[in-house]
Design an enzyme around this catalytic site. Structure first.
Site, PDB file in Angstrom:
ATOM      1  N   GLY A 295     -36.136 -16.521  -2.525  1.00  0.00           N
ATOM      2  CA  GLY A 295     -35.297 -16.418  -3.810  1.00  0.00           C
ATOM      3  C   GLY A 295     -36.005 -16.335  -5.105  1.00  0.00           C
ATOM      4  N   LYS A 371     -27.869 -24.662  -5.044  1.00  0.00           N
ATOM      5  CA  LYS A 371     -28.067 -24.474  -6.378  1.00  0.00           C
ATOM      6  C   LYS A 371     -26.944 -25.014  -6.970  1.00  0.00           C
ATOM      7  CE  LYS A 371     -30.233 -20.255  -7.625  1.00  0.00           C
ATOM      8  NZ  LYS A 371     -31.122 -19.016  -8.738  1.00  0.00           N
ATOM      9  N   LYS A 413     -31.793 -31.733 -12.891  1.00  0.00           N
ATOM     10  CA  LYS A 413     -30.840 -32.653 -12.140  1.00  0.00           C
ATOM     11  C   LYS A 413     -30.201 -33.897 -11.071  1.00  0.00           C
ATOM     12  CE  LYS A 413     -27.938 -28.583 -13.302  1.00  0.00           C
ATOM     13  NZ  LYS A 413     -28.708 -27.379 -13.582  1.00  0.00           N
ATOM     14  N   GLY A 453     -33.575 -15.827 -15.795  1.00  0.00           N
ATOM     15  CA  GLY A 453     -33.554 -14.676 -15.121  1.00  0.00           C
ATOM     16  C   GLY A 453     -33.543 -15.282 -13.441  1.00  0.00           C
ATOM     17  N   ARG A 455     -31.767 -15.899  -9.995  1.00  0.00           N
ATOM     18  CA  ARG A 455     -30.631 -15.127  -9.627  1.00  0.00           C
ATOM     19  C   ARG A 455     -29.925 -16.059  -9.228  1.00  0.00           C
ATOM     20  NH1 ARG A 455     -32.742 -14.222  -4.774  1.00  0.00           N
ATOM     21  NH2 ARG A 455     -34.220 -11.984  -4.734  1.00  0.00           N
ATOM     22  N   THR A 473     -17.907 -17.554 -20.734  1.00  0.00           N
ATOM     23  CA  THR A 473     -17.327 -18.608 -20.241  1.00  0.00           C
ATOM     24  C   THR A 473     -18.440 -20.104 -21.089  1.00  0.00           C
ATOM     25  OG1 THR A 473     -17.394 -18.829 -18.814  1.00  0.00           O
ATOM     26  CG2 THR A 473     -15.524 -17.786 -19.663  1.00  0.00           C
ATOM     27  N   ARG A 539     -17.204 -29.332 -16.435  1.00  0.00           N
ATOM     28  CA  ARG A 539     -16.996 -29.538 -15.324  1.00  0.00           C
ATOM     29  C   ARG A 539     -17.387 -31.077 -14.770  1.00  0.00           C
ATOM     30  NH1 ARG A 539     -20.181 -24.216 -13.948  1.00  0.00           N
ATOM     31  NH2 ARG A 539     -21.461 -24.803 -14.850  1.00  0.00           N
TER      32      ARG A 539
END
Length: 621
Positions: A295, A371, A413, A453, A455, A473, A539
């Site tokens: 990752g 994630k 989070k 940056g 991924r 968006t 969301r």
């Protein structure tokens, strides 16, 4: 390397070496002849014979000394300071030996003494002319190039100009420097003058005729880059930067190629003063295993840990393509045949434990996780199996293998979580805290926010939309997030592993939050395109702003003080209490179960979930 190089392929005396030697003999001839004229006032047949004898002796001595010093073996770049120094030493030795021969054979010594400084000057002039010829042959001038202003006339700026003018393939040709230091106002570097400061650029920008501004300042301040980006459209220029790539902790850098400005260049960054000794101390000579090594965070961790000299670095991931990328970043190969590159899913406990038993790592960085917030909202079972059960598997394998230091990489989070992602990562923190109470060693979680940056993250998606001319968006006009770069985050993770106490959650201070819509607007401005920005609304479960700590986090004031780091405590959760259905009912108590895709036999009714929540307050929602 250009079409003409100052050195041939071999280390022997080649054609260019013999030409240099011939030029030095000519220099001796002229210099000794001038010396003889000075003392005898005329060159006749008698003293001409003496001149020729002295020149022959000097030529032999110059050849011997030059071969010893490899002056003619193309050891030095044409006209370089190193070559000038070697030439001066060789010529001095030749002059002394020639003078000695003159004394022995009763030849006039004074012409040699006079010739010495004159020959030195003439030889250096010849080398300077040769250097100019080589550089002119290698210069990109006359080819299809962009006229370039280099912002910054310091060491990095001078090196940048040297690279531009010495590479015939360079797309840039420097026409001047811009520098705000008044002391450099009259400076000329490699025939490139300093034309003025920022105000000069604003006032005479169009008249300078530049196509590109290349910022050659080590860590340029974001306010300068923002100003340059703002005026670029009015000057009809592009703005680029010359980065210094930190390939190693400890501020050892290398100069990278000219590149476009990125959004992270325009943002304020934290540069904490890291304790390098402690960071090296717990990693040097140790066996280090990194999960999620393919990752974005995992790969940078591998790069930075590799520089701290572990005895073994085990790369573990379930994606072979990403592992190949990491292998290339570390070793420059992508064969995937190394024993320390392991393809294992952390949800497969048996396979995972076999890896731990084989390598018996001393330190583990656990970066493997799912994630993406919207995807995990739709598939909560995947979040549970990877972020919760997968973390438990890694913890238990680490315990059984006797791991001394375990760093679980979390997210902001997990503080006051409102999404499946946040709740699953917080549960991973609880489990890490629980394991810290069961075993010796240090088991620590590290919590930080968004990274530029990475991924699949926001900024690369914005950039893809801009490249394809699609609208960007954004969920809400006032939505804000913390941001830092991947190298900054990983350096602080390693520092936290050195200073965090067992059972803690180490929280990286990320400064002020940034409005997402502002980032989108800057990206659009940098692109020069007319790209619309659409507000689509928050969301499900998404926060307007992130926080670094929850009310349930116990901030520890007595923790070791590390710049840019806070220390907190998250209560432990016993794995025996884990139940997916109850957890899901707790984190989404308002009817979410009806639409969640998971097996029916895992569902626990709301009453049981409520009881479980009361019995396990340490879950910390």
């Amino acid at each position: 390397m250009g079409k003409r190089d100052a050195r041939p392929k071999t280390g022997v005396v080649g054609t260019s070496g013999w030409l240099q030697y011939g030029g030095d003999v000519a220099v001796w001839l002229i210099s000794i002849a001038v010396g003889m004229v000075i003392i005898a006032h005329v060159l006749n047949r008698h003293n001409l014979r003496q001149v020729l004898i002295l020149v022959a002796v000097a030529a032999v001595m110059q050849c011997v000394m030059g071969l010893i010093a490899k002056l003619y073996n193309n050891r030095y770049w044409a006209g370089s300071l190193e070559e000038a120094r070697a030439f001066a030493l060789v010529l001095a030795g030749s002059a002394v030996l020639t003078g000695g021969v003159a004394l022995i054979f009763w030849l006039p010594l004074t012409p040699v003494i006079i010739a010495w400084p004159l020959a030195t000057c003439l030889g250096l002039v010849l080398r300077y002319i040769r250097r100019q010829m080589v550089e002119r042959a290698q210069s990109p001038l006359g080819k299809k190039v962009q006229r370039t202003l280099v912002y910054g006339a310091g060491n990095l700026g001078r090196l940048t100009v040297q690279r531009m003018t010495a590479d015939p393939r360079s797309p840039f040709y420097p026409i001047g420097f811009i520098d705000d230091d008044p002391a450099k106002r009259n400076l000329i570097v490699r025939r490139v003058p300093v034309l003025g400061d920022y105000d000069t650029l604003v006032r005479k920008g169009d008249g300078l005729g530049a196509d590109v501004i290349v910022v050659a300042i080590d860590t340029p301040p974001p306010e300068l880059l923002n100003r340059l980006v703002a005026i670029a459209p009015t000057l009809d220029v592009e703005v680029k930067v010359v980065p210094t790539l930190e390939r190693e902790l400890g501020h050892q850098t290398m100069v990278g190629p000219v590149r476009n400005i990125r959004i992270e260049d325009l943002m304020e960054h934290h540069k904490p003063d890291l304790d390098m000794d402690s960071m090296r101390g717990y990693l040097r000579g140790k066996r280090v295993l990194i999960t999620g090594a393919g990752g974005s965070i995992g790969q940078e961790l591998c790069v930075q840990v590799h520089k701290l000299a572990p005895s073994a670095l085990i790369l573990l991931d379930h994606d072979e393509t990403h592992l190949q990328d990491t292998e290339f970043a570390l070793y420059g190969t992508g064969l995937l045949i190394r024993d320390d590159i392991v393809l294992v899913d952390i949800r497969d406990k048996k396979a995972l434990c076999r890896v731990f038993e084989q390598w018996r790592p001393d330190v583990v960085f656990h970066a493997a996780a799912l994630k993406h917030v919207p995807m995990l909202e739709r598939f909560p079972r995947e979040a549970w199996d990877t972020n919760v059960i997968g973390t438990l598997n890694v913890l238990e394998c680490a315990r059984d293998a006797g791991v001394k230091v375990f760093i679980n990489i979390s997210t902001d989070k997990a503080a006051a979580p409102t999404t499946i992602l946040g709740h699953s990562k917080r549960m991973a923190e609880h489990l890490t805290s629980w394991m810290a109470d069961q075993v010796p060693g240090r088991f620590v979680s590290v919590r930080f926010g968004n990274v530029f940056g990475s991924r699949g993250s926001m900024v690369p998606l914005f950039q893809k939309a801009i490249d394809q001319g699609l609208p960007i968006t954004v969920t809400h006009e006032e939505a804000t997030r913390y941001f830092m770069t991947i190298p900054e985050a990983c350096a602080l993770v390693i520092a936290a592993g050195a200073n965090g106490r067992t059972g803690e959650v180490v929280i990286l201070d990320m400064g002020s939050q940034v409005r997402i819509v502002d980032i989108a607007r800057r990206l659009v401005s940098m692109s020069g395109k007319d790209i619309p920005i659409e507000i689509i609304g928050l969301r499900q479960g998404e926060k307007m702003s992130e926080v670094l700590t929850s009310d349930e986090d116990g901030i520890e004031d007595d923790a070791p003080q590390t710049p840019g780091v806070l220390h907190a405590h998250v209560p432990p959760v016993d794995p025996a209490e884990l139940d997916f259905g109850m957890w899901l009912a707790m984190v989404h108590p308002d009817g979410y179960l009806a639409s969640a895709p998971f097996p029916d036999d895992d569902v626990t009714d709301h009453e049981d979930a409520s009881n479980w929540q009361q019995a396990s307050v340490s879950v910390g929602t």
